[in-house]
Design a protein around this motif. Structure first.
Motif, PDB file in Angstrom:
ATOM      1  N   ALA A  67       0.832  -1.206   0.000  1.00 28.07           N
ATOM      2  CA  ALA A  67       0.000   0.000   0.000  1.00 28.07           C
ATOM      3  C   ALA A  67       0.866   1.257   0.000  1.00 28.07           C
ATOM      4  O   ALA A  67       0.529   2.257  -0.652  1.00 28.07           O
ATOM      5  N   TYR A  68       1.972   1.224   0.730  1.00 28.23           N
ATOM      6  CA  TYR A  68       2.885   2.373   0.761  1.00 28.23           C
ATOM      7  C   TYR A  68       3.406   2.688  -0.632  1.00 28.23           C
ATOM      8  O   TYR A  68       3.367   3.841  -1.087  1.00 28.23           O
ATOM      9  N   PHE A  69       3.891   1.670  -1.338  1.00 28.12           N
ATOM     10  CA  PHE A  69       4.429   1.911  -2.673  1.00 28.12           C
ATOM     11  C   PHE A  69       3.341   2.283  -3.673  1.00 28.12           C
ATOM     12  O   PHE A  69       3.622   2.949  -4.668  1.00 28.12           O
ATOM     13  N   GLU A  70       2.122   1.857  -3.441  1.00 24.35           N
ATOM     14  CA  GLU A  70       1.026   2.286  -4.307  1.00 24.35           C
ATOM     15  C   GLU A  70       0.702   3.760  -4.122  1.00 24.35           C
ATOM     16  O   GLU A  70       0.480   4.486  -5.094  1.00 24.35           O
ATOM     17  N   TRP A  71       0.666   4.235  -2.872  1.00 25.25           N
ATOM     18  CA  TRP A  71       0.102   5.550  -2.569  1.00 25.25           C
ATOM     19  C   TRP A  71       1.130   6.653  -2.357  1.00 25.25           C
ATOM     20  O   TRP A  71       0.778   7.831  -2.304  1.00 25.25           O
ATOM     21  N   ILE A  72       2.395   6.311  -2.230  1.00 25.43           N
ATOM     22  CA  ILE A  72       3.438   7.311  -1.997  1.00 25.43           C
ATOM     23  C   ILE A  72       4.249   7.491  -3.292  1.00 25.43           C
ATOM     24  O   ILE A  72       4.614   6.499  -3.932  1.00 25.43           O
ATOM     25  N   PRO A  73       4.581   8.723  -3.666  1.00 29.41           N
ATOM     26  CA  PRO A  73       5.337   8.942  -4.914  1.00 29.41           C
ATOM     27  C   PRO A  73       6.823   8.634  -4.752  1.00 29.41           C
ATOM     28  O   PRO A  73       7.687   9.507  -4.822  1.00 29.41           O
ATOM     29  N   ILE A  74       7.111   7.369  -4.523  1.00 29.07           N
ATOM     30  CA  ILE A  74       8.467   6.892  -4.321  1.00 29.07           C
ATOM     31  C   ILE A  74       8.798   5.925  -5.448  1.00 29.07           C
ATOM     32  O   ILE A  74       7.921   5.189  -5.927  1.00 29.07           O
ATOM     33  N   ARG A  75      10.036   5.920  -5.885  1.00 25.88           N
ATOM     34  CA  ARG A  75      10.445   4.994  -6.936  1.00 25.88           C
ATOM     35  C   ARG A  75      10.307   3.563  -6.414  1.00 25.88           C
ATOM     36  O   ARG A  75      10.715   3.273  -5.289  1.00 25.88           O
ATOM     37  N   PRO A  76       9.705   2.657  -7.182  1.00 28.66           N
ATOM     38  CA  PRO A  76       9.371   1.325  -6.662  1.00 28.66           C
ATOM     39  C   PRO A  76      10.593   0.443  -6.486  1.00 28.66           C
ATOM     40  O   PRO A  76      11.667   0.719  -7.038  1.00 28.66           O
ATOM     41  N   PRO A  77      10.456  -0.621  -5.708  1.00 27.75           N
ATOM     42  CA  PRO A  77      11.582  -1.538  -5.509  1.00 27.75           C
ATOM     43  C   PRO A  77      11.881  -2.335  -6.770  1.00 27.75           C
ATOM     44  O   PRO A  77      11.044  -2.469  -7.657  1.00 27.75           O
ATOM     45  N   THR A  78      13.089  -2.839  -6.847  1.00 31.86           N
ATOM     46  CA  THR A  78      13.487  -3.714  -7.948  1.00 31.86           C
ATOM     47  C   THR A  78      13.949  -5.034  -7.366  1.00 31.86           C
ATOM     48  O   THR A  78      14.062  -5.197  -6.156  1.00 31.86           O
ATOM     49  N   LEU A  79      14.238  -5.968  -8.231  1.00 28.05           N
ATOM     50  CA  LEU A  79      14.698  -7.276  -7.762  1.00 28.05           C
ATOM     51  C   LEU A  79      16.070  -7.184  -7.109  1.00 28.05           C
ATOM     52  O   LEU A  79      16.451  -8.038  -6.320  1.00 28.05           O
ATOM     53  N   ASP A  80      16.830  -6.145  -7.435  1.00 22.30           N
ATOM     54  CA  ASP A  80      18.160  -5.985  -6.864  1.00 22.30           C
ATOM     55  C   ASP A  80      18.171  -5.099  -5.624  1.00 22.30           C
ATOM     56  O   ASP A  80      19.125  -5.131  -4.854  1.00 22.30           O
ATOM     57  N   GLN A  81      17.155  -4.297  -5.434  1.00 24.13           N
ATOM     58  CA  GLN A  81      17.097  -3.386  -4.297  1.00 24.13           C
ATOM     59  C   GLN A  81      15.677  -3.417  -3.751  1.00 24.13           C
ATOM     60  O   GLN A  81      14.741  -2.919  -4.372  1.00 24.13           O
ATOM     61  N   THR A  82      15.522  -4.007  -2.594  1.00 26.18           N
ATOM     62  CA  THR A  82      14.192  -4.263  -2.058  1.00 26.18           C
ATOM     63  C   THR A  82      13.776  -3.268  -0.987  1.00 26.18           C
ATOM     64  O   THR A  82      12.683  -3.379  -0.456  1.00 26.18           O
ATOM     65  N   SER A  83      14.636  -2.311  -0.656  1.00 24.63           N
ATOM     66  CA  SER A  83      14.372  -1.450   0.480  1.00 24.63           C
ATOM     67  C   SER A  83      14.183  -0.007   0.050  1.00 24.63           C
ATOM     68  O   SER A  83      14.386   0.354  -1.103  1.00 24.63           O
ATOM     69  N   ILE A  84      13.843   0.835   1.029  1.00 24.69           N
ATOM     70  CA  ILE A  84      13.659   2.246   0.740  1.00 24.69           C
ATOM     71  C   ILE A  84      14.918   3.065   1.005  1.00 24.69           C
ATOM     72  O   ILE A  84      14.912   4.279   0.777  1.00 24.69           O
ATOM     73  N   TYR A  85      15.992   2.484   1.498  1.00 23.67           N
ATOM     74  CA  TYR A  85      17.195   3.286   1.657  1.00 23.67           C
ATOM     75  C   TYR A  85      17.784   3.561   0.277  1.00 23.67           C
ATOM     76  O   TYR A  85      17.890   2.689  -0.576  1.00 23.67           O
ATOM     77  N   ARG A  86      18.166   4.827   0.063  1.00 22.12           N
ATOM     78  CA  ARG A  86      18.584   5.284  -1.256  1.00 22.12           C
ATOM     79  C   ARG A  86      19.269   6.633  -1.102  1.00 22.12           C
ATOM     80  O   ARG A  86      19.236   7.235  -0.029  1.00 22.12           O
ATOM     81  N   SER A  87      19.865   7.138  -2.178  1.00 27.26           N
ATOM     82  CA  SER A  87      20.636   8.368  -2.094  1.00 27.26           C
ATOM     83  C   SER A  87      20.223   9.339  -3.190  1.00 27.26           C
ATOM     84  O   SER A  87      19.671   8.949  -4.227  1.00 27.26           O
ATOM     85  N   PHE A  88      20.507  10.612  -2.951  1.00 26.44           N
ATOM     86  CA  PHE A  88      20.250  11.690  -3.900  1.00 26.44           C
ATOM     87  C   PHE A  88      21.441  12.642  -3.863  1.00 26.44           C
ATOM     88  O   PHE A  88      22.066  12.834  -2.816  1.00 26.44           O
ATOM     89  N   GLU A  89      21.742  13.263  -5.006  1.00 19.38           N
ATOM     90  CA  GLU A  89      22.797  14.263  -5.079  1.00 19.38           C
ATOM     91  C   GLU A  89      22.200  15.587  -5.551  1.00 19.38           C
ATOM     92  O   GLU A  89      21.453  15.628  -6.526  1.00 19.38           O
ATOM     93  N   TYR A  90      22.534  16.653  -4.846  1.00 21.55           N
ATOM     94  CA  TYR A  90      22.083  17.993  -5.217  1.00 21.55           C
ATOM     95  C   TYR A  90      23.311  18.788  -5.648  1.00 21.55           C
ATOM     96  O   TYR A  90      23.953  19.477  -4.852  1.00 21.55           O
ATOM     97  N   GLY A  91      23.685  18.647  -6.936  1.00 23.92           N
ATOM     98  CA  GLY A  91      24.854  19.310  -7.464  1.00 23.92           C
ATOM     99  C   GLY A  91      26.086  18.967  -6.648  1.00 23.92           C
ATOM    100  O   GLY A  91      26.285  17.831  -6.217  1.00 23.92           O
TER     101      GLY A  91
END
Length: 547
Positions: free
Chosen positions: A278-302
């Motif tokens: 339900a979280y992945f359906e309703w939240i605008p987050i990139r979905p999990p893949t077979l190689d990465q099953t969790s919500i920990y992830r990184s972003f770079e701002y310049g």
């Protein structure tokens, strides 16, 4: 069910594959308009087929997730088609994306599209169309490309929105700030409790009224929240970067259970999987893949900021200790899990940004109340940990060895400008982070990081009187805590330049009545850390909005 099969089904249920590419690549309390040159996202009425508004999230330099939910007229409809459009102007005179997307009950009629091929550091407008019905218009923004020069960053930090505790004035306050790059939501986006189980505002009734346990329950609770016009307004004007905390599944959850998962509520793995779906359906987050099953992830701002978003709940956490003086507290205990911890260390060591932001759920700094060195068990290593009694074993205090490992790594690798951003506890804190929080260390050593803890959207803090008393007493035995406010609802605006990172704590005047929606208190607290040091400076000048 085999884990890989489950993940494949989950991923297919929360990302929408285009079925046709049409072209390349007053109170102001409604969400947004459906078009026109004078569109101001977040200010108009929502069309009927899209009563839950629109949203965007997980922005990168070349893409962003776009989200909507379709409310079909036919309850037994097995499939529907929704058009997703994105433009670089609010009148949609120049369509850059025009995709037909299929949805259906398997994903609760949500649509989620990863809009790629975008330019870095740029605003875009998007909308969805079903038949002749056009959704509200959303505005989103891409991030500057990693390593590219970036002069300034402004984003909001928030968490903990209990629907029955009051109106979402704080979401409206964030929506009213048009120059934010994004909103970081650190969890407890929804709460699982039954009606009157946690808060009882007469005008804010839950759906369903019982505690949410199975997939349909979680979906209905998200749908209720997303009908709120103030939450819709925040989503319509800003992209979100989300992580979950415990209440998106159940109170005080860990990887194998939760304190609020009881006998008669089924098997925990099933409940956990349905809450995640339900979280992945309703939240605008990139979905999990077979190689990465969790919500920990990184972003770079310049070249200005790197972001590491952690999961301190469902990924690797061991069950919380029951009492603070349990000798097990001095033994290695997992909060992140080994895989996530290795990933986190690598990201800290290789981050390209001048500032290293860590978005996570529970307080990182020590929160302790009494020196009891002589009363501790002999096997407790007082030479390694501060001989104080911690308050909350759900926080990093309950996983002290792992925290010490992270701080040793930061020190050994000489990683500077680490800023931890935290939610969970419904109150405001600004903490200097040390390996030991004793008074002597605060006077003789430099902190290894800074931590800013956001107040809640609505969830309760301390009552009047107790809040003021606790805020005055806690720094006596926690001298690393430089600012504490324990009752008022609000958010943090982070204003970041090469010179400094400043946290501005903004508070709602009142969340108990709709008449005060979006009204800010005159009380603003500012706390800054400067490049190369995590020592905090209080009451710095409020930053001006970016032009």
């Amino acid at each position: 069910m085999d884990r890989r099969i489950f993940l494949k089904l989950l991923a297919s249920s929360v990302i929408t594959t285009p079925i046709l590419t049409a072209c390349g690549g007053g109170s102001n309390r409604g969400p947004a308009s459906s078009g026109g040159d004078d569109v101001v996202p977040g200010t108009q009425t929502t069309p009927g087929a899209f009563v839950h508004g629109v949203a965007s999230g997980d922005p990168l330099s070349d893409r962003v997730i776009l989200w909507a939910h379709l409310s079909p007229e036919e309850s037994d409809l097995s499939e529907a088609v929704v058009r997703c459009q994105l433009s670089d102007d609010p009148s949609f005179s120049n369509l850059l994306i025009d995709e037909l997307l299929a949805t259906g009950p398997e994903r609760d009629f949500t649509v989620k599209y990863d809009a790629a091929g975008l330019l870095a550091d740029k605003h875009y407008w998007y909308r969805f169309i079903a038949g002749e019905t056009v959704s509200t218009v959303g505005r989103t923004r891409t991030l500057p490309a990693a390593g590219e020069s970036a002069d300034r960053l402004r984003f909001a930090v928030c968490s903990c929105s209990s629907y029955p505790h009051g109106y979402f004035s704080v979401y409206r306050m964030m929506a009213n700030r048009s120059d934010l790059d994004f909103i970081m939501h650190l969890g407890d986006y929804i709460y699982e409790y039954e009606q009157d189980g946690y808060g009882d505002h007469a005008d804010r009734l839950l759906d369903p009224a019982h505690e949410i346990i199975v997939l349909d329950d979680y979906r209905r609770r998200y749908a209720l929240y997303r009908k709120d016009p103030d939450l819709q307004a925040a989503h319509a004007i800003h992209p979100f970067i989300n992580v979950w905390d415990d209440h998106e599944s159940a109170d005080n959850s860990w990887k194998d259970g939760a304190s609020n998962h009881n006998d008669g509520e089924g098997e925990w793995p099933a409940r956990k999987a349905q809450a995640i779906q339900a979280y992945f359906e309703w939240i605008p987050i990139r979905p999990p893949t077979l190689d990465q099953t969790s919500i920990y992830r990184s972003f770079e701002y310049g070249d200005l900021a790197s972001f590491m978003m952690l999961d301190t709940r469902l990924e690797g956490r061991e069950e919380q200790l029951a009492i603070p003086i349990d000798p097990s507290r001095a033994q290695p205990r997992d909060l992140l899990g080994q895989t996530q911890k290795d990933w986190f260390k690598n990201k800290l060591a290789t981050a390209q940004g001048q500032w290293k932001f860590v978005g996570q759920q529970v307080m990182f700094a020590q929160l302790q109340i009494l020196e009891l060195e002589r009363l501790l068990p002999a096997e407790f290593p007082t030479s390694q940990f501060s001989p104080l009694i911690a308050i909350n074993m759900d926080q990093w205090d309950g996983y002290a060895v792992e925290r010490e490992e992270i701080l040793n790594f930061i020190e050994d690798e000489a990683i500077d400008n680490v800023v931890v951003l935290t939610g969970d506890i419904h109150t405001s804190w600004a903490n200097e982070v040390y390996k030991s929080s004793t008074l002597i260390s605060n006077l003789t050593t430099e902190p290894l990081a800074a931590e800013f803890v956001t107040p809640s959207i609505t969830s309760p803090g301390f009552p009047d009187g107790a809040a003021e008393l606790a805020a005055a007493l806690l720094p006596v035995v926690n001298p690393h805590m430089k600012y504490i406010e324990l009752k008022t609802k609000g958010f943090i605006l982070m204003d970041v330049t090469a010179e400094r990172t400043q946290a501005e704590y903004y508070y709602a005047e009142d969340i108990s009545t709709a008449d005060m929606i979006g009204v800010e208190s005159d009380t603003v607290k500012t706390v800054a850390v400067y490049d190369g040091s995590s020592r905090m400076t209080l009451d710095t000048p409020i930053s001006t909005p970016r032009s």
